[in-house]
Design a protein around this motif. Sequence first.
Motif, PDB file in Angstrom:
ATOM      1  N   TYR A 183      71.067  74.102  52.729  1.00 19.75           N
ATOM      2  CA  TYR A 183      72.106  74.793  53.496  1.00 19.75           C
ATOM      3  C   TYR A 183      71.718  76.255  53.662  1.00 19.75           C
ATOM      4  CZ  TYR A 183      74.754  70.693  51.992  1.00 19.75           C
ATOM      5  OH  TYR A 183      75.164  69.407  51.737  1.00 19.75           O
ATOM      6  N   ASP A 184      71.955  76.809  54.852  1.00 18.09           N
ATOM      7  CA  ASP A 184      71.703  78.227  55.113  1.00 18.09           C
ATOM      8  C   ASP A 184      72.857  79.072  54.598  1.00 18.09           C
ATOM      9  OD1 ASP A 184      69.356  77.610  56.386  1.00 18.09           O
ATOM     10  OD2 ASP A 184      70.142  77.804  58.415  1.00 18.09           O
ATOM     11  N   ASN A 185      72.516  80.129  53.852  1.00 23.43           N
ATOM     12  CA  ASN A 185      73.545  81.059  53.392  1.00 23.43           C
ATOM     13  C   ASN A 185      73.937  82.009  54.521  1.00 23.43           C
ATOM     14  OD1 ASN A 185      73.409  80.082  50.773  1.00 23.43           O
ATOM     15  ND2 ASN A 185      71.936  81.628  50.108  1.00 23.43           N
ATOM     16  N   PRO A 186      75.243  82.223  54.737  1.00 22.69           N
ATOM     17  CA  PRO A 186      75.642  83.306  55.641  1.00 22.69           C
ATOM     18  C   PRO A 186      75.304  84.633  54.975  1.00 22.69           C
ATOM     19  CG  PRO A 186      77.561  82.350  54.562  1.00 22.69           C
ATOM     20  CD  PRO A 186      76.394  81.501  54.167  1.00 22.69           C
ATOM     21  N   ILE A 205      72.350  94.589  50.865  1.00 22.52           N
ATOM     22  CA  ILE A 205      71.549  95.404  51.780  1.00 22.52           C
ATOM     23  C   ILE A 205      70.126  95.480  51.247  1.00 22.52           C
ATOM     24  CG2 ILE A 205      71.300  97.662  52.874  1.00 22.52           C
ATOM     25  CD1 ILE A 205      74.300  98.087  52.416  1.00 22.52           C
ATOM     26  N   HIS A 206      69.229  94.732  51.874  1.00 28.57           N
ATOM     27  CA  HIS A 206      67.849  94.692  51.411  1.00 28.57           C
ATOM     28  C   HIS A 206      66.925  94.650  52.622  1.00 28.57           C
ATOM     29  CE1 HIS A 206      64.944  94.444  48.301  1.00 28.57           C
ATOM     30  NE2 HIS A 206      64.581  93.192  48.512  1.00 28.57           N
ATOM     31  N   ARG A 207      65.625  94.578  52.382  1.00 29.33           N
ATOM     32  CA  ARG A 207      64.659  94.616  53.482  1.00 29.33           C
ATOM     33  C   ARG A 207      64.610  93.314  54.264  1.00 29.33           C
ATOM     34  NH1 ARG A 207      59.435  95.694  50.621  1.00 29.33           N
ATOM     35  NH2 ARG A 207      60.575  94.853  48.840  1.00 29.33           N
ATOM     36  N   VAL A 208      65.106  92.247  53.664  1.00 30.65           N
ATOM     37  CA  VAL A 208      65.245  90.953  54.333  1.00 30.65           C
ATOM     38  C   VAL A 208      66.666  90.466  54.061  1.00 30.65           C
ATOM     39  CG1 VAL A 208      62.796  90.365  54.108  1.00 30.65           C
ATOM     40  CG2 VAL A 208      64.402  89.683  52.309  1.00 30.65           C
ATOM     41  N   PRO A 209      67.174  89.523  54.848  1.00 33.20           N
ATOM     42  CA  PRO A 209      68.521  89.021  54.585  1.00 33.20           C
ATOM     43  C   PRO A 209      68.676  88.566  53.131  1.00 33.20           C
ATOM     44  CG  PRO A 209      67.731  88.201  56.681  1.00 33.20           C
ATOM     45  CD  PRO A 209      66.568  88.891  56.033  1.00 33.20           C
ATOM     46  N   CYS A 210      69.743  89.002  52.491  1.00 31.08           N
ATOM     47  CA  CYS A 210      69.890  88.778  51.056  1.00 31.08           C
ATOM     48  C   CYS A 210      71.372  88.648  50.706  1.00 31.08           C
ATOM     49  CB  CYS A 210      69.265  89.944  50.281  1.00 31.08           C
ATOM     50  SG  CYS A 210      69.278  89.746  48.488  1.00 31.08           S
ATOM     51  N   THR A 211      71.677  87.742  49.795  1.00 35.60           N
ATOM     52  CA  THR A 211      73.063  87.592  49.331  1.00 35.60           C
ATOM     53  C   THR A 211      73.101  87.496  47.813  1.00 35.60           C
ATOM     54  OG1 THR A 211      73.022  85.172  49.395  1.00 35.60           O
ATOM     55  CG2 THR A 211      73.739  86.300  51.397  1.00 35.60           C
ATOM     56  N   GLY A 212      74.226  87.947  47.265  1.00 39.30           N
ATOM     57  CA  GLY A 212      74.556  87.640  45.882  1.00 39.30           C
ATOM     58  C   GLY A 212      75.445  86.417  45.874  1.00 39.30           C
ATOM     59  N   PHE A 266      76.672  87.594  40.669  1.00 37.83           N
ATOM     60  CA  PHE A 266      75.231  87.860  40.615  1.00 37.83           C
ATOM     61  C   PHE A 266      74.865  88.668  41.847  1.00 37.83           C
ATOM     62  CE2 PHE A 266      70.999  86.748  42.125  1.00 37.83           C
ATOM     63  CZ  PHE A 266      70.199  86.850  40.996  1.00 37.83           C
ATOM     64  N   CYS A 267      74.468  89.918  41.650  1.00 38.83           N
ATOM     65  CA  CYS A 267      74.060  90.763  42.770  1.00 38.83           C
ATOM     66  C   CYS A 267      72.560  90.983  42.697  1.00 38.83           C
ATOM     67  CB  CYS A 267      74.804  92.099  42.754  1.00 38.83           C
ATOM     68  SG  CYS A 267      76.536  91.939  43.201  1.00 38.83           S
ATOM     69  N   SER A 268      71.851  90.327  43.572  1.00 35.58           N
ATOM     70  CA  SER A 268      70.395  90.369  43.615  1.00 35.58           C
ATOM     71  C   SER A 268      69.935  91.686  44.237  1.00 35.58           C
ATOM     72  CB  SER A 268      69.896  89.166  44.411  1.00 35.58           C
ATOM     73  OG  SER A 268      68.496  89.090  44.392  1.00 35.58           O
ATOM     74  N   ASP A 269      68.728  91.693  44.802  1.00 41.46           N
ATOM     75  CA  ASP A 269      68.117  92.922  45.299  1.00 41.46           C
ATOM     76  C   ASP A 269      68.974  93.570  46.386  1.00 41.46           C
ATOM     77  OD1 ASP A 269      66.277  91.667  43.752  1.00 41.46           O
ATOM     78  OD2 ASP A 269      64.570  92.051  45.077  1.00 41.46           O
ATOM     79  N   THR A 270      69.256  94.846  46.192  1.00 42.24           N
ATOM     80  CA  THR A 270      70.102  95.544  47.163  1.00 42.24           C
ATOM     81  C   THR A 270      69.992  97.053  47.004  1.00 42.24           C
ATOM     82  OG1 THR A 270      72.347  95.771  48.058  1.00 42.24           O
ATOM     83  CG2 THR A 270      72.154  95.504  45.673  1.00 42.24           C
TER      84      THR A 270
END
Length: 305
Positions: free
Chosen positions: A117-120, A141-148, A207-211
């Motif tokens: 599934y694609d994440n919005p 907010i990262h250099r590529v689409p990114c979600t927590g 969980f907040c990943s790269d941002t």
Amino acid sequence: MSFEITILGSSAAVPVKGRHMTSQHVRIGNHQFLIDCGEATQHQLLEMGISLHKIEHIFISHLHGDHFFGLPGLLSTMNIQRRTAPLYIHGPRGLDEVLLASFKHSNTELNYKICLYDNPTMFPDVIFENDHITVETIPLIHRVPCTGFLFREKKKQYRIIPEKLPSGLPFDAFRALKRGEDIEFQGETIQFKDVTLPPRRSRSYAFCSDTKFSRSVISKVYGVDLLYHESTFMHRHLERANTTFHTTALQAGQIAKEAKVGKLLIGHFSARYGDLKVLLEESKTEFENTELAKEGRKFSIIERD
């Protein structure tokens, strides 16, 4: 019901001795989830005695290698070990192309079904739900689409006080009382509030990943019991953090403080820091209840009234 997070990897970009690429295992009751899957994730799962085959859902935050290069290997091992249960993978658009190319050129035919599934990435949305929890995306907010990802328990049921109930009460009546409904029994009305205790608090983990540092995150994670937020750099390297769209330990502490979370975990540490205590101390200047999300550490969110 258990609610436990196990840290599998804490390093940013490249591994260093004793630190692996980003990955976390989440266990909520009988359900098990994997967040991100950097290199050596399957080794870490093995090291910590976590069964690959009990993982039902994998959530990938973004398509930088330190967050997903371990995925093809993990899926291949599941296949070799003859997994049959479906596996649900939630990730950014383009992940399907990577996996299909990997399977095609390695001539791999899976024994089990993968549902991808694609994440919005532009707005928060619920991407998984069962009877007990929801998982919602947190746009970053990262250099590529990114979600927590926000794991949150649904509202719990009222708790029965057995000694206040008449004998012979049918099972359906118990269920109605736990839902907060009054019932009729033997010609009398039993009010749920007289025979139950309030529901226990619903627990939550974000969980907040790269941002890059962003106060927009605060409203998304406000009041969560446990927040993981990347803290790649110390604040003296703020320029580098801004250039690479990462956060400093000081900034992670500020977010935790303003969001009024219960506890903060910091991770995704740059290889330039051998001693992680300096990052911990910096975050604690803003938010005292901070801990390092280091390999092997387990964090349980306790059920409370």
